[in-house]
Design an enzyme around this catalytic site. Sequence first.
Site, PDB file in Angstrom:
ATOM      1  N   ILE A 155     -31.894   3.885   3.607  1.00  0.00           N
ATOM      2  CA  ILE A 155     -33.556   3.632   3.737  1.00  0.00           C
ATOM      3  C   ILE A 155     -34.264   3.046   2.525  1.00  0.00           C
ATOM      4  O   ILE A 155     -34.929   1.978   2.879  1.00  0.00           O
ATOM      5  CB  ILE A 155     -34.646   5.002   3.551  1.00  0.00           C
ATOM      6  CG1 ILE A 155     -33.957   6.191   4.621  1.00  0.00           C
ATOM      7  CG2 ILE A 155     -35.778   5.041   3.538  1.00  0.00           C
ATOM      8  CD1 ILE A 155     -34.145   7.513   4.712  1.00  0.00           C
ATOM      9  N   ASP A 174     -30.080   3.056  -9.041  1.00  0.00           N
ATOM     10  CA  ASP A 174     -28.594   4.117  -8.303  1.00  0.00           C
ATOM     11  C   ASP A 174     -27.506   4.011  -8.755  1.00  0.00           C
ATOM     12  O   ASP A 174     -27.484   3.694 -10.143  1.00  0.00           O
ATOM     13  CB  ASP A 174     -28.536   3.527  -6.627  1.00  0.00           C
ATOM     14  CG  ASP A 174     -27.769   4.116  -5.740  1.00  0.00           C
ATOM     15  OD1 ASP A 174     -27.228   4.751  -6.004  1.00  0.00           O
ATOM     16  OD2 ASP A 174     -28.609   3.702  -4.690  1.00  0.00           O
ATOM     17  N   CYS A 201     -34.164   8.476  -2.907  1.00  0.00           N
ATOM     18  CA  CYS A 201     -32.429   8.943  -3.064  1.00  0.00           C
ATOM     19  C   CYS A 201     -32.380  10.230  -2.907  1.00  0.00           C
ATOM     20  O   CYS A 201     -33.625  11.083  -2.415  1.00  0.00           O
ATOM     21  CB  CYS A 201     -32.291   9.431  -5.159  1.00  0.00           C
ATOM     22  SG  CYS A 201     -33.575   9.637  -6.012  1.00  0.00           S
ATOM     23  N   PRO A 202     -31.362  11.249  -2.363  1.00  0.00           N
ATOM     24  CA  PRO A 202     -31.648  12.473  -2.442  1.00  0.00           C
ATOM     25  C   PRO A 202     -31.967  13.505  -3.097  1.00  0.00           C
ATOM     26  O   PRO A 202     -31.715  13.112  -4.249  1.00  0.00           O
ATOM     27  CB  PRO A 202     -29.891  12.962  -1.645  1.00  0.00           C
ATOM     28  CG  PRO A 202     -28.859  11.541  -2.627  1.00  0.00           C
ATOM     29  CD  PRO A 202     -29.917  10.470  -3.379  1.00  0.00           C
ATOM     30  N   THR A 228     -40.767   9.154  -0.056  1.00  0.00           N
ATOM     31  CA  THR A 228     -40.627   9.269   1.122  1.00  0.00           C
ATOM     32  C   THR A 228     -39.358  10.530   1.640  1.00  0.00           C
ATOM     33  O   THR A 228     -39.050  10.400   2.723  1.00  0.00           O
ATOM     34  CB  THR A 228     -40.817   8.397   2.377  1.00  0.00           C
ATOM     35  OG1 THR A 228     -39.815   7.147   1.723  1.00  0.00           O
ATOM     36  CG2 THR A 228     -42.359   7.955   2.695  1.00  0.00           C
ATOM     37  N   SER A 229     -39.160  10.942   0.357  1.00  0.00           N
ATOM     38  CA  SER A 229     -37.610  11.460  -0.098  1.00  0.00           C
ATOM     39  C   SER A 229     -37.650  12.964   0.423  1.00  0.00           C
ATOM     40  O   SER A 229     -37.211  13.445   1.224  1.00  0.00           O
ATOM     41  CB  SER A 229     -36.836  10.808  -0.989  1.00  0.00           C
ATOM     42  OG  SER A 229     -35.914  10.891  -0.713  1.00  0.00           O
ATOM     43  N   ARG A 230     -37.454  13.781  -0.948  1.00  0.00           N
ATOM     44  CA  ARG A 230     -37.580  14.881  -1.243  1.00  0.00           C
ATOM     45  C   ARG A 230     -39.524  15.615  -1.714  1.00  0.00           C
ATOM     46  O   ARG A 230     -39.035  14.867  -2.888  1.00  0.00           O
ATOM     47  CB  ARG A 230     -36.189  15.812  -0.815  1.00  0.00           C
ATOM     48  CG  ARG A 230     -35.404  15.771  -0.303  1.00  0.00           C
ATOM     49  CD  ARG A 230     -36.152  16.695   1.029  1.00  0.00           C
ATOM     50  NE  ARG A 230     -34.502  16.767   2.141  1.00  0.00           N
ATOM     51  CZ  ARG A 230     -34.984  15.523   3.169  1.00  0.00           C
ATOM     52  NH1 ARG A 230     -35.993  14.705   3.705  1.00  0.00           N
ATOM     53  NH2 ARG A 230     -33.958  15.749   3.922  1.00  0.00           N
ATOM     54  N   ASP A 254     -45.046  11.281   1.702  1.00  0.00           N
ATOM     55  CA  ASP A 254     -44.725  11.998   2.592  1.00  0.00           C
ATOM     56  C   ASP A 254     -43.966  13.396   2.800  1.00  0.00           C
ATOM     57  O   ASP A 254     -43.977  13.579   3.949  1.00  0.00           O
ATOM     58  CB  ASP A 254     -43.883  11.449   3.661  1.00  0.00           C
ATOM     59  CG  ASP A 254     -43.324  11.467   5.093  1.00  0.00           C
ATOM     60  OD1 ASP A 254     -44.509  12.043   5.943  1.00  0.00           O
ATOM     61  OD2 ASP A 254     -42.511  11.493   5.739  1.00  0.00           O
ATOM     62  N   GLU A 259     -43.567  22.345   0.609  1.00  0.00           N
ATOM     63  CA  GLU A 259     -44.068  21.574   2.256  1.00  0.00           C
ATOM     64  C   GLU A 259     -43.378  22.731   2.613  1.00  0.00           C
ATOM     65  O   GLU A 259     -44.086  22.843   4.071  1.00  0.00           O
ATOM     66  CB  GLU A 259     -43.454  21.077   2.040  1.00  0.00           C
ATOM     67  CG  GLU A 259     -41.828  20.146   2.601  1.00  0.00           C
ATOM     68  CD  GLU A 259     -41.687  18.607   2.888  1.00  0.00           C
ATOM     69  OE1 GLU A 259     -42.019  18.148   2.391  1.00  0.00           O
ATOM     70  OE2 GLU A 259     -40.980  18.650   3.399  1.00  0.00           O
ATOM     71  N   HIS A 291     -44.123  14.636   6.271  1.00  0.00           N
ATOM     72  CA  HIS A 291     -42.426  14.809   6.566  1.00  0.00           C
ATOM     73  C   HIS A 291     -42.788  13.936   7.796  1.00  0.00           C
ATOM     74  O   HIS A 291     -41.914  14.308   9.050  1.00  0.00           O
ATOM     75  CB  HIS A 291     -42.692  15.482   6.477  1.00  0.00           C
ATOM     76  CG  HIS A 291     -40.737  15.851   5.951  1.00  0.00           C
ATOM     77  ND1 HIS A 291     -40.098  16.705   4.483  1.00  0.00           N
ATOM     78  CD2 HIS A 291     -39.585  14.886   6.117  1.00  0.00           C
ATOM     79  CE1 HIS A 291     -39.086  15.903   4.925  1.00  0.00           C
ATOM     80  NE2 HIS A 291     -39.041  15.501   5.476  1.00  0.00           N
TER      81      HIS A 291
HETATM   82  P1  NAD Z   1     -28.104   7.417   1.259  1.00  0.00           P
HETATM   83  O1  NAD Z   1     -27.121   8.965   1.342  1.00  0.00           O
HETATM   84  O2  NAD Z   1     -28.006   6.070   2.447  1.00  0.00           O
HETATM   85  O3  NAD Z   1     -28.952   6.768   0.445  1.00  0.00           O
HETATM   86  C1  NAD Z   1     -28.899   7.525  -0.960  1.00  0.00           C
HETATM   87  C2  NAD Z   1     -29.470   6.332  -1.993  1.00  0.00           C
HETATM   88  O4  NAD Z   1     -29.219   7.615  -3.333  1.00  0.00           O
HETATM   89  C3  NAD Z   1     -27.878   6.326  -2.822  1.00  0.00           C
HETATM   90  O5  NAD Z   1     -27.408   4.616  -2.084  1.00  0.00           O
HETATM   91  C4  NAD Z   1     -26.676   6.973  -3.645  1.00  0.00           C
HETATM   92  O6  NAD Z   1     -26.229   6.455  -4.236  1.00  0.00           O
HETATM   93  C5  NAD Z   1     -28.621   7.532  -4.545  1.00  0.00           C
HETATM   94  N1  NAD Z   1     -27.963   8.568  -5.555  1.00  0.00           N
HETATM   95  C6  NAD Z   1     -27.610   9.278  -5.177  1.00  0.00           C
HETATM   96  N2  NAD Z   1     -27.728  10.091  -6.376  1.00  0.00           N
HETATM   97  C7  NAD Z   1     -28.601   9.530  -7.102  1.00  0.00           C
HETATM   98  C8  NAD Z   1     -29.330  10.003  -8.183  1.00  0.00           C
HETATM   99  N3  NAD Z   1     -29.188  10.884  -8.758  1.00  0.00           N
HETATM  100  N4  NAD Z   1     -30.025   8.572  -8.769  1.00  0.00           N
HETATM  101  C9  NAD Z   1     -29.821   7.741  -8.424  1.00  0.00           C
HETATM  102  N5  NAD Z   1     -29.850   7.211  -6.984  1.00  0.00           N
HETATM  103  C10 NAD Z   1     -28.959   8.558  -6.144  1.00  0.00           C
HETATM  104  O7  NAD Z   1     -29.658   7.881   1.851  1.00  0.00           O
HETATM  105  P2  NAD Z   1     -30.560   7.577   2.821  1.00  0.00           P
HETATM  106  O8  NAD Z   1     -30.150   7.267   4.438  1.00  0.00           O
HETATM  107  O9  NAD Z   1     -31.040   6.102   2.408  1.00  0.00           O
HETATM  108  O10 NAD Z   1     -32.167   8.688   3.004  1.00  0.00           O
HETATM  109  C11 NAD Z   1     -32.465   8.816   1.133  1.00  0.00           C
HETATM  110  C12 NAD Z   1     -32.862   9.971   1.365  1.00  0.00           C
HETATM  111  O11 NAD Z   1     -34.388  10.052   2.299  1.00  0.00           O
HETATM  112  C13 NAD Z   1     -32.216  11.478   1.781  1.00  0.00           C
HETATM  113  O12 NAD Z   1     -31.492  12.080   0.558  1.00  0.00           O
HETATM  114  C14 NAD Z   1     -33.518  12.277   2.460  1.00  0.00           C
HETATM  115  O13 NAD Z   1     -34.319  12.881   1.483  1.00  0.00           O
HETATM  116  C15 NAD Z   1     -34.816  11.317   2.409  1.00  0.00           C
HETATM  117  N6  NAD Z   1     -35.206  11.277   4.083  1.00  0.00           N
HETATM  118  C16 NAD Z   1     -36.661  11.235   4.040  1.00  0.00           C
HETATM  119  C17 NAD Z   1     -36.917  10.997   6.311  1.00  0.00           C
HETATM  120  C18 NAD Z   1     -38.626  11.910   6.180  1.00  0.00           C
HETATM  121  O14 NAD Z   1     -39.053  12.099   7.250  1.00  0.00           O
HETATM  122  N7  NAD Z   1     -39.472  11.311   5.309  1.00  0.00           N
HETATM  123  C19 NAD Z   1     -35.274  11.332   6.590  1.00  0.00           C
HETATM  124  C20 NAD Z   1     -34.615  11.030   6.584  1.00  0.00           C
HETATM  125  C21 NAD Z   1     -34.276  10.414   5.202  1.00  0.00           C
END
Ligand code: NAD
Length: 324
Positions: A155, A174, A201-202, A228-230, A254, A259, A291
């Site tokens: 993302i 990252d 990031c997650p 938009t992550s968590r 988001d 939530e 979300h």
């Molecule tokens: P991904 O696994 O492709 O990418 C996550 C990135 O975060 C990786 O490059 C990883 O190296 C990096 N990372 C891990 N730990 C880290 C840290 N401590 N510091 C910095 N970076 C770190 O995941 P993605 O598909 O890009 O999704 C990212 C996040 O988006 C998901 O974990 C989820 O929480 C969120 N998400 C939200 C929605 C929504 O509807 N709003 C939908 C899908 C995903």
Amino acid sequence: MINVSFFDAKPYDKEYFDKLNENYGFNIDYFETKLNVHTAALACDSQVVCAFVNDDLSAPVIDKLKNCGVELIAMRCAGYNNVDIKFAEGKIPVVRVPAYSPYAVAEHAMALLLTLVRRTHKAFLRTRDFNFSLNGLTGFDLYGKTVGVIGTGRIGEAFIEICRGFGMKILAYDIKKTNEYAEYVELDELFKQSDIISLHCPLNAETNHIINKKSIDKMKKGVFIINTSRGALIDSEALLDGLMTEKIGGACLDVYEEEVDLFYEDNSQKIIRDDILLKLICLPTVIVTSHQGFLTREALTNIAATTLENIYEFFNSNTLTNKI
Ligand code: NAD
């Protein structure tokens, strides 16, 4: 017959899963309720539990599912911070949908940013009332601004592509440095230099409250933050303080820390008891969506396709491609 207990089911889930399930023929029981320790018993006739981002898959719930005879937990999402993976290990395999449309979430992040920066949501309400005044609607150009992207996975990468199209300078942080277009810097440097910060990031032990009072102190005055992550990536109280003192110029949310009992439901007739959320929503510098970053036709199709294939694979082959 393979029975699937599907928790936190919404009409759009049913539409996409039913359509693609014609190829598999699983028996899917859709439950509107979320999965938690009280509702886990609903899954007792099922071999599979299908769950989403706000379902509770803590140790006691997994324990109940195991004792009920559930053989597989199929998460229909990418993030799995709500699953006690350590506890599940050796008891029930957990699969997920690692990628369904990074563009859906990245585009939503940019949509939120553009809306808040250009005050589109305010303009929409005004013109519906034939109020054509522009006072208070001044925004700023994204062109030439510095965006700091935390997490440059699927993302984050899609978001960087969009920002490049806008002519923005891109900084990134990252633990893996995979993006060729971003300049990777230390977190403090990203906080110091960014006009806009977007979280991709997650949520885990290292990233919990990655945006907190200390990090906000290091940021530029007027910084915009997109999440938009968590929700728990941001300490909401610190965010609110930053917005109240105008250190933070805008927050596009988001997701929200608390939530779980609010998002995805119509609470319009209820008294919301979360003071922080109440204040955040009242601020003119905040925009909140429920979300919904994932909510596109393409993403829903891919979520259903991968989840059903994950289940099929579990019962028909020795490999589990998307096991967590
Ligand atoms: P991904 O696994 O492709 O990418 C996550 C990135 O975060 C990786 O490059 C990883 O190296 C990096 N990372 C891990 N730990 C880290 C840290 N401590 N510091 C910095 N970076 C770190 O995941 P993605 O598909 O890009 O999704 C990212 C996040 O988006 C998901 O974990 C989820 O929480 C969120 N998400 C939200 C929605 C929504 O509807 N709003 C939908 C899908 C995903």
